[in-house]
Design a protein around this motif. Structure first.
Motif, PDB file in Angstrom:
ATOM      1  N   ALA A 197     -47.277-111.884  39.945  1.00  0.00           N
ATOM      2  CA  ALA A 197     -48.015-110.698  39.521  1.00  0.00           C
ATOM      3  C   ALA A 197     -47.035-109.613  39.097  1.00  0.00           C
ATOM      4  CB  ALA A 197     -48.896-110.189  40.658  1.00  0.00           C
ATOM      5  N   SER A 198     -47.499-108.703  38.253  1.00  0.00           N
ATOM      6  CA  SER A 198     -46.678-107.567  37.857  1.00  0.00           C
ATOM      7  C   SER A 198     -47.583-106.373  37.587  1.00  0.00           C
ATOM      8  CB  SER A 198     -45.866-107.887  36.593  1.00  0.00           C
ATOM      9  OG  SER A 198     -46.689-107.881  35.443  1.00  0.00           O
ATOM     10  N   THR A 199     -46.964-105.204  37.540  1.00  0.00           N
ATOM     11  CA  THR A 199     -47.737-103.999  37.220  1.00  0.00           C
ATOM     12  C   THR A 199     -48.278-104.064  35.801  1.00  0.00           C
ATOM     13  OG1 THR A 199     -45.669-102.897  36.571  1.00  0.00           O
ATOM     14  CG2 THR A 199     -46.429-102.569  38.833  1.00  0.00           C
ATOM     15  N   TRP A 200     -47.580-104.794  34.937  1.00  0.00           N
ATOM     16  CA  TRP A 200     -48.026-104.897  33.542  1.00  0.00           C
ATOM     17  C   TRP A 200     -49.345-105.662  33.429  1.00  0.00           C
ATOM     18  CZ3 TRP A 200     -45.627-101.915  30.161  1.00  0.00           C
ATOM     19  CH2 TRP A 200     -44.327-101.512  30.416  1.00  0.00           C
ATOM     20  N   THR A 201     -49.592-106.567  34.364  1.00  0.00           N
ATOM     21  CA  THR A 201     -50.827-107.361  34.316  1.00  0.00           C
ATOM     22  C   THR A 201     -51.865-106.858  35.309  1.00  0.00           C
ATOM     23  OG1 THR A 201     -49.964-108.948  35.947  1.00  0.00           O
ATOM     24  CG2 THR A 201     -49.529-109.408  33.617  1.00  0.00           C
ATOM     25  N   GLY A 202     -51.635-105.666  35.861  1.00  0.00           N
ATOM     26  CA  GLY A 202     -52.586-105.119  36.820  1.00  0.00           C
ATOM     27  C   GLY A 202     -52.664-105.906  38.104  1.00  0.00           C
ATOM     28  N   GLY A 203     -51.559-106.553  38.461  1.00  0.00           N
ATOM     29  CA  GLY A 203     -51.531-107.330  39.687  1.00  0.00           C
ATOM     30  C   GLY A 203     -52.017-108.750  39.542  1.00  0.00           C
ATOM     31  N   VAL A 204     -52.410-109.138  38.335  1.00  0.00           N
ATOM     32  CA  VAL A 204     -52.884-110.509  38.095  1.00  0.00           C
ATOM     33  C   VAL A 204     -51.672-111.432  37.940  1.00  0.00           C
ATOM     34  CG1 VAL A 204     -54.153-112.023  36.525  1.00  0.00           C
ATOM     35  CG2 VAL A 204     -54.988-109.701  36.984  1.00  0.00           C
ATOM     36  N   GLU A 205     -51.711-112.574  38.612  1.00  0.00           N
ATOM     37  CA  GLU A 205     -50.617-113.528  38.497  1.00  0.00           C
ATOM     38  C   GLU A 205     -50.740-114.333  37.207  1.00  0.00           C
ATOM     39  OE1 GLU A 205     -50.153-116.012  41.875  1.00  0.00           O
ATOM     40  OE2 GLU A 205     -49.441-114.369  43.165  1.00  0.00           O
ATOM     41  N   GLN A 206     -49.600-114.519  36.540  1.00  0.00           N
ATOM     42  CA  GLN A 206     -49.581-115.338  35.337  1.00  0.00           C
ATOM     43  C   GLN A 206     -48.166-115.849  35.101  1.00  0.00           C
ATOM     44  OE1 GLN A 206     -50.845-112.443  32.359  1.00  0.00           O
ATOM     45  NE2 GLN A 206     -48.730-112.185  31.684  1.00  0.00           N
ATOM     46  N   TRP A 207     -48.061-116.871  34.230  1.00  0.00           N
ATOM     47  CA  TRP A 207     -46.752-117.411  33.882  1.00  0.00           C
ATOM     48  C   TRP A 207     -46.086-116.530  32.849  1.00  0.00           C
ATOM     49  CZ3 TRP A 207     -44.165-120.986  36.447  1.00  0.00           C
ATOM     50  CH2 TRP A 207     -44.879-121.822  37.301  1.00  0.00           C
ATOM     51  N   ARG A 208     -44.792-116.285  33.061  1.00  0.00           N
ATOM     52  CA  ARG A 208     -44.013-115.448  32.159  1.00  0.00           C
ATOM     53  C   ARG A 208     -42.672-116.105  31.867  1.00  0.00           C
ATOM     54  NH1 ARG A 208     -43.237-110.116  35.263  1.00  0.00           N
ATOM     55  NH2 ARG A 208     -43.220-111.553  37.022  1.00  0.00           N
ATOM     56  N   LEU A 209     -42.170-115.883  30.658  1.00  0.00           N
ATOM     57  CA  LEU A 209     -40.827-116.317  30.298  1.00  0.00           C
ATOM     58  C   LEU A 209     -39.836-115.278  30.802  1.00  0.00           C
ATOM     59  CD1 LEU A 209     -38.874-118.150  28.623  1.00  0.00           C
ATOM     60  CD2 LEU A 209     -39.351-116.637  26.681  1.00  0.00           C
ATOM     61  N   THR A 210     -38.916-115.687  31.674  1.00  0.00           N
ATOM     62  CA  THR A 210     -37.932-114.745  32.209  1.00  0.00           C
ATOM     63  C   THR A 210     -36.511-115.045  31.741  1.00  0.00           C
ATOM     64  OG1 THR A 210     -37.679-116.040  34.252  1.00  0.00           O
ATOM     65  CG2 THR A 210     -39.326-114.289  34.249  1.00  0.00           C
TER      66      THR A 210
END
Length: 207
Positions: free
Chosen positions: A188-201
Motif C-alpha cells: 500500500a502507499s499514500t498514492w493509492t489511498g492505502g490500497v495494496e497493488q503491484w508496483r515497479l520499483t
C-alpha cells in the motif's frame, strides 16, 4: 509486502554475436556462467522462497546457479520462454535476416507479425507469460519474495501487462542486461489511498 524479482539469463555466444535466439536452446557461454555465479549471492540476499525458470537452457542454467546460493530447487515452466521468432530468424543477425529473408524482414519492420511464419505475437506471449506470473504471486505470503528467471524481450512486454498498464509501454524501457533484474512490490502507499497493488520499483539492476 510481497515481492517478485524477475531476472534475465546470463550471456550466450549468440547474445555476444547478435544472433536471435527465440526458442533455440542455446547454453550460457563462459561470460554468462560467470554472470550467473556473480548474481547468485545478490539474489540469495533477497531470501526468495521459490524460483521459477524458463525451461530453455540459458535461463535454466542461470536459475541453477542462483538456486545453489539460495538453497532452493528451481521449478521449470515453459510459459516463461522467450518470444518464438520463427525458424527463419533463429540464429541469424539482423543483417543476415534482411539479406536472406527480405520479405519477412520488411514485414517485421512494418509490424506485420502475422506475415512471418512461426513468429509469436505480443498477445500470444502475454497469454502464457502473465498467467504464469499471476500463479506465482498467488503463492507468496506477506513478506515473501519470489524469483523468476526468464528472457529479455518477453519480460519487457510482460512486466507492464502484469501491472495493468495500457498499450505497449515496454518499448520505452531500456533493454535488460544479461543477468539484469526487475523488482515488483505489492504494498500500500499514500498514492493509492492505502490500497495494496503491484508496483515497479526497479528496472535493470545489475551486479
Amino acid at each position: 509486502m510481497r515481492r517478485l524479482v524477475l531476472l534475465r539469463h546470463g550471456r550466450t555466444a549468440w547474445n555476444d554475436t547478435g544472433r536471435a535466439q527465440g526458442h533455440a536452446d542455446v547454453p550460457l557461454d563462459d561470460v554468462g556462467l560467470a554472470q550467473a555465479k556473480e548474481v547468485g549471492p545478490l539474489m540469495a540476499a533477497l531470501e526468495p522462497v521459490a524460483i521459477w525458470t524458463s525451461d530453455l537452457a540459458r535461463a535454466a542454467q542461470t536459475a541453477d546457479a542462483v538456486a545453489a546460493e539460495c538453497g532452493l530447487d528451481p521449478v521449470t515452466d515453459p510459459r516463461l520462454r522467450e518470444f518464438d521468432i520463427g525458424p527463419n530468424r533463429t540464429g541469424l543477425t539482423s543483417d543476415e535476416y534482411a539479406e536472406q529473408f527480405p520479405e519477412e524482414y520488411a514485414a517485421l519492420l512494418a509490424g506485420d507479425i502475422a506475415g512471418i511464419p512461426g513468429r509469436e505475437t505480443r498477445d500470444e506471449v502475454l497469454d502464457r507469460f502473465v498467467p504464469a506470473l499471476t500463479s506465482y504471486v498467488d503463492t507468496l505470503a506477506d513478506g515473501e519474495t519470489g524469483l523468476v528467471v526468464a528472457h529479455g524481450a518477453a519480460l519487457r512486454v510482460a512486466v507492464p501487462a502484469f501491472l495493468g498498464w495500457e498499450g505497449d509501454p515496454g518499448e520505452s524501457f531500456g533493454v535488460l542486461a544479461n543477468c539484469g533484474w526487475v523488482v515488483l512490490e505489492h504494498s500500500a502507499s499514500t498514492w493509492t489511498g492505502g490500497v495494496e497493488q503491484w508496483r515497479l520499483t526497479a528496472w535493470n539492476r545489475i551486479a
